[in-house]
Design an enzyme around this catalytic site. Structure first.
Site, PDB file in Angstrom:
ATOM      1  N   HIS A   1      -5.704  -6.623   0.770  1.00 53.89           N
ATOM      2  CA  HIS A   1      -5.400  -6.266  -0.618  1.00 53.89           C
ATOM      3  C   HIS A   1      -5.108  -7.464  -1.527  1.00 53.89           C
ATOM      4  O   HIS A   1      -5.347  -7.404  -2.715  1.00 53.89           O
ATOM      5  CB  HIS A   1      -4.282  -5.227  -0.696  1.00 53.89           C
ATOM      6  CG  HIS A   1      -2.908  -5.766  -0.481  1.00 53.89           C
ATOM      7  ND1 HIS A   1      -2.393  -6.013   0.775  1.00 53.89           N
ATOM      8  CD2 HIS A   1      -1.944  -6.098  -1.366  1.00 53.89           C
ATOM      9  CE1 HIS A   1      -1.159  -6.473   0.650  1.00 53.89           C
ATOM     10  NE2 HIS A   1      -0.867  -6.536  -0.632  1.00 53.89           N
ATOM     11  N   ASP A   2      -4.614  -8.554  -0.989  1.00 54.44           N
ATOM     12  CA  ASP A   2      -4.312  -9.732  -1.801  1.00 54.44           C
ATOM     13  C   ASP A   2      -5.269 -10.897  -1.565  1.00 54.44           C
ATOM     14  O   ASP A   2      -4.975 -12.026  -1.960  1.00 54.44           O
ATOM     15  CB  ASP A   2      -2.873 -10.201  -1.535  1.00 54.44           C
ATOM     16  CG  ASP A   2      -1.843  -9.449  -2.350  1.00 54.44           C
ATOM     17  OD1 ASP A   2      -2.229  -8.810  -3.360  1.00 54.44           O
ATOM     18  OD2 ASP A   2      -0.656  -9.489  -1.993  1.00 54.44           O
TER      19      ASP A   2
ATOM     20  N   LYS B   1      -6.089 -13.678  -4.079  1.00 52.27           N
ATOM     21  CA  LYS B   1      -5.153 -14.754  -4.418  1.00 52.27           C
ATOM     22  C   LYS B   1      -5.665 -16.113  -3.975  1.00 52.27           C
ATOM     23  O   LYS B   1      -5.123 -17.136  -4.391  1.00 52.27           O
ATOM     24  CB  LYS B   1      -3.766 -14.473  -3.839  1.00 52.27           C
ATOM     25  CG  LYS B   1      -3.054 -13.369  -4.605  1.00 52.27           C
ATOM     26  CD  LYS B   1      -1.643 -13.159  -4.103  1.00 52.27           C
ATOM     27  CE  LYS B   1      -0.947 -12.085  -4.932  1.00 52.27           C
ATOM     28  NZ  LYS B   1       0.400 -11.798  -4.441  1.00 52.27           N
TER      29      LYS B   1
ATOM     30  N   ASP C   1       3.115  -1.752  -0.381  1.00 53.34           N
ATOM     31  CA  ASP C   1       3.109  -3.082  -0.998  1.00 53.34           C
ATOM     32  C   ASP C   1       4.381  -3.301  -1.808  1.00 53.34           C
ATOM     33  O   ASP C   1       5.022  -4.358  -1.710  1.00 53.34           O
ATOM     34  CB  ASP C   1       1.867  -3.229  -1.881  1.00 53.34           C
ATOM     35  CG  ASP C   1       1.690  -4.624  -2.451  1.00 53.34           C
ATOM     36  OD1 ASP C   1       2.031  -5.609  -1.768  1.00 53.34           O
ATOM     37  OD2 ASP C   1       1.184  -4.721  -3.591  1.00 53.34           O
TER      38      ASP C   1
ATOM     39  N   HIS D   1      -6.778 -12.096  -9.766  1.00 50.68           N
ATOM     40  CA  HIS D   1      -6.884 -12.017  -8.307  1.00 50.68           C
ATOM     41  C   HIS D   1      -7.406 -10.653  -7.846  1.00 50.68           C
ATOM     42  O   HIS D   1      -8.085 -10.561  -6.827  1.00 50.68           O
ATOM     43  CB  HIS D   1      -5.555 -12.390  -7.625  1.00 50.68           C
ATOM     44  CG  HIS D   1      -4.649 -11.270  -7.285  1.00 50.68           C
ATOM     45  ND1 HIS D   1      -3.722 -10.766  -8.166  1.00 50.68           N
ATOM     46  CD2 HIS D   1      -4.524 -10.544  -6.139  1.00 50.68           C
ATOM     47  CE1 HIS D   1      -3.059  -9.788  -7.578  1.00 50.68           C
ATOM     48  NE2 HIS D   1      -3.514  -9.629  -6.356  1.00 50.68           N
TER      49      HIS D   1
END
Length: 170
Positions: free
Chosen positions: A32-33, A36, A109, A61
């Site tokens: 999910h990140d 970044k 999250d 991002h």
């Protein structure tokens, strides 16, 4: 962070989803990140408030992550979970319903972010995080997911606390 979020999602998904969708959610939580990677460390690790320009870079991002997942995996369901996770509620079309996996990911999250230290904020306790999730239940977070998440995760934290309290001291 992503491993903890994936673990939280997997715990809750067992109760609310079929096995296939739970697996896709777990992978989405791990990724999910990923966008970044396109955000400079100076912004990601900045201890103070971000400027408007820095916030704009941070918001990128999500788009970066969606493109990485879309081009790396041949799975529209996975890409959609990442897309939903990064879609601002104000950008949604009338009548659009967020998939259950994306609702679980949002709660997991947020919980992990609240209960773990960041350069810009100290962590809060799990009980404080559960209270905050409930406060935002029905607006920011799905009420059913918040309650299921809280029941399951609070129970696992109680088990962890009792296991660690009975462990021999070194």
């Amino acid at each position: 962070h992503s491993l903890r979020v994936a673990d939280l999602c997997a715990m809750v998904a067992r109760k609310l989803m079929n096995v296939r969708d739970a697996y896709i959610l777990e992978v989405a939580a791990l990724l999910h990140d990923i966008g970044k990677v396109g955000v400079p460390d100076a912004i990601l690790l900045k201890p103070g408030k971000l400027s408007d320009d820095e916030w704009e870079t941070m918001r990128m991002h999500g788009r970066i992550g969606i493109e990485i997942v879309r081009s790396s995996f041949a799975n529209d369901d996975l890409t959609e979970l990442i897309r939903w996770h990064h879609t601002d509620r104000r950008q949604r079309q009338p009548g659009e319903t967020m998939p259950i996996g994306a609702r679980i990911l949002a709660v997991a999250d947020a919980f992990d972010s609240m209960t773990n230290a960041h350069v810009y904020r100290k962590p809060i306790t799990p009980d404080q995080a559960f209270a905050e999730l409930r406060r935002c239940s029905g607006t920011q977070f799905d009420a059913e997911v918040v309650e299921t998440f809280s029941d399951i995760v609070a129970g696992s934290h109680a088990i962890e606390r009792s296991d660690s309290s009975s462990a021999p001291a070194h």
